[in-house]
Design an enzyme around this catalytic site. Structure first.
Site, PDB file in Angstrom:
ATOM      1  N   HIS A 252      13.336  -9.207  -4.047  1.00 32.04           N
ATOM      2  CA  HIS A 252      13.070  -7.838  -4.482  1.00 32.04           C
ATOM      3  C   HIS A 252      12.443  -7.827  -5.868  1.00 32.04           C
ATOM      4  CE1 HIS A 252      15.870  -6.847  -7.810  1.00 32.04           C
ATOM      5  NE2 HIS A 252      16.507  -7.920  -7.367  1.00 32.04           N
ATOM      6  N   CYS A 253      11.824  -6.689  -6.191  1.00 34.15           N
ATOM      7  CA  CYS A 253      11.341  -6.435  -7.551  1.00 34.15           C
ATOM      8  C   CYS A 253      11.827  -5.045  -7.956  1.00 34.15           C
ATOM      9  CB  CYS A 253       9.832  -6.591  -7.648  1.00 34.15           C
ATOM     10  SG  CYS A 253       8.873  -5.569  -6.501  1.00 34.15           S
ATOM     11  N   THR A 254      11.081  -4.310  -8.752  1.00 36.44           N
ATOM     12  CA  THR A 254      11.526  -2.980  -9.181  1.00 36.44           C
ATOM     13  C   THR A 254      11.264  -1.921  -8.117  1.00 36.44           C
ATOM     14  OG1 THR A 254      11.316  -3.458 -11.537  1.00 36.44           O
ATOM     15  CG2 THR A 254      11.171  -1.156 -10.893  1.00 36.44           C
TER      16      THR A 254
END
Length: 358
Positions: A252-254
């Site tokens: 995941h990222c933001t």
């Protein structure tokens, strides 16, 4: 992304998107029955599960060369039909995730669920699998997940992810993102920092025009492929998926759309999913995030909203910039996997054997 841009991409809800199936393809190398049909091949060219807000599930399928398809949920038949059909199923008991077994009258079946994992604290948490490859195989569901930030997960969310067997979490964000919005991970899961933009000059300043914003996004996509941080981070993700046979793996990222989008595009491309299907999966973030993104833009002056919109979007030209960088630097995607990420042909075969069915 730097702070101002990252803040613009943190939003709170999403819409449901359907799986987009790939074109038909012919599988080979399997055993055949008396009618000349491949007993181990999967005849489905399309199959989707779409959960409705009212608790219903819409099932769609196309199974070339079959006469009957039966679908079960919780061991009970919930739908029957021919080679092509649609059924709406209601009244199923509540579950973390409702699975359906699509069984044709010949060949192998599919075990599918809706792509979106509904959580209170994340809006773009979805399954990476459920897609058909050019060889007629399918990417298994329930093995690899992709998401936006995890800092707002509730206790119920974390318990659900634990029940979904999330064993390894790869955080693709930069240090300031990780500090300001620290991950919450399910009990027993390993947490791994895989900073895609480590050492990168991406997003050093806010764009001032929509064109500058688009250029910033395409430049960032290229940096994901070419930059040392990107190569190292995506190598970590691929190696983690291979190594963690206990499953499931989450990256995941933001916003769950750019760094995460390239991670999933790379994985699906490596597994043999057609480019148009990969792009549809990538662009689905626009649907999952639409309501909240619209809310963000509605609170900005028109001129500022015009600059921010390209930062909140995913667009074909962004993804294409990544593929173009692969071609420019490596020539082919297989060379990118081998020379850029260290995934050789043997490891790629093992990955396919582990994540594909059919």
């Amino acid at each position: 992304m730097k702070k101002a841009l990252l803040a613009a991409t943190v939003v709170a809800s999403a819409l449901t998107a359907s799986l987009v199936a790939a074109p038909a393809a012919t599988a080979s190398g399997f055993s055949w029955d008396r009618d000349g049909r491949d007993r181990s091949a999967i005849p489905f060219t399309e199959a989707t599960v779409t959960a409705g807000a009212d608790g219903s599930f819409t099932l769609d399928w196309k199974a070339r060369g079959t006469k009957r398809v039966e679908i079960k949920a919780n061991g009970k038949v919930v739908a029957r039909g021919g080679a092509q059909g649609r059924a709406v199923v209601t009244g199923l008991p509540a579950a973390d995730r409702q699975w359906f077994d699509f069984t044709p009258d010949h060949g192998r079946g599919l075990h599918l669920a809706d792509r979106l994992i509904r959580l209170d604290g994340a809006v773009n948490f979805r399954d990476a699998g459920g897609y058909r490859t050019t060889t007629g195989q399918w990417v298994k569901m329930g093995e690899v997940y992709r998401s936006d930030a995890l800092d707002k997960l509730t206790a119920d969310d974390l318990a659900k992810l634990q029940r979904l067997r999330v064993k390894t979490v790869f955080d693709l964000r930069m240090a300031d993102e990780r500090t300001q919005a620290a991950d919450k991970v399910p009990a027993g899961a390993s947490y791994v920092v895989a900073d895609v933009f480590a050492g990168s000059g991406s997003f050093q300043a806010l764009p001032k025009t929509p064109d500058e914003a688009v250029k910033a996004m395409t430049d960032a996509e290229r940096a994901m492929v070419a930059g040392e941080g990107g190569r190292k981070a995506y190598t970590q993700v691929f190696e983690g998926i291979q190594r963690d046979r206990a499953r499931s793996v989450l990256f995941h990222c933001t916003a769950g759309k750019d760094r995460t989008g390239w991670a999933n595009a790379s994985l699906l491309t490596a597994l043999g999913v057609p480019r148009e299907t990969v792009e549809a999966d990538y662009l689905a973030s626009n649907d999952y995030r639409k309501a909240a993104n619209d809310a963000v833009l509605s609170h900005l002056p028109a001129q500022q909203a015009a600059v921010y919109k390209p930062l909140l979007d995913v667009r074909p030209e962004y993804l294409n910039a990544g593929y173009a960088e692969v071609k420019a630097r490596y020539g082919t995607f297989d060379r990118y996997l081998k020379d850029g990420l260290g995934i050789d042909s043997r490891e790629l075969r093992e990955l396919k054997r582990d994540l594909l069915v059919g």
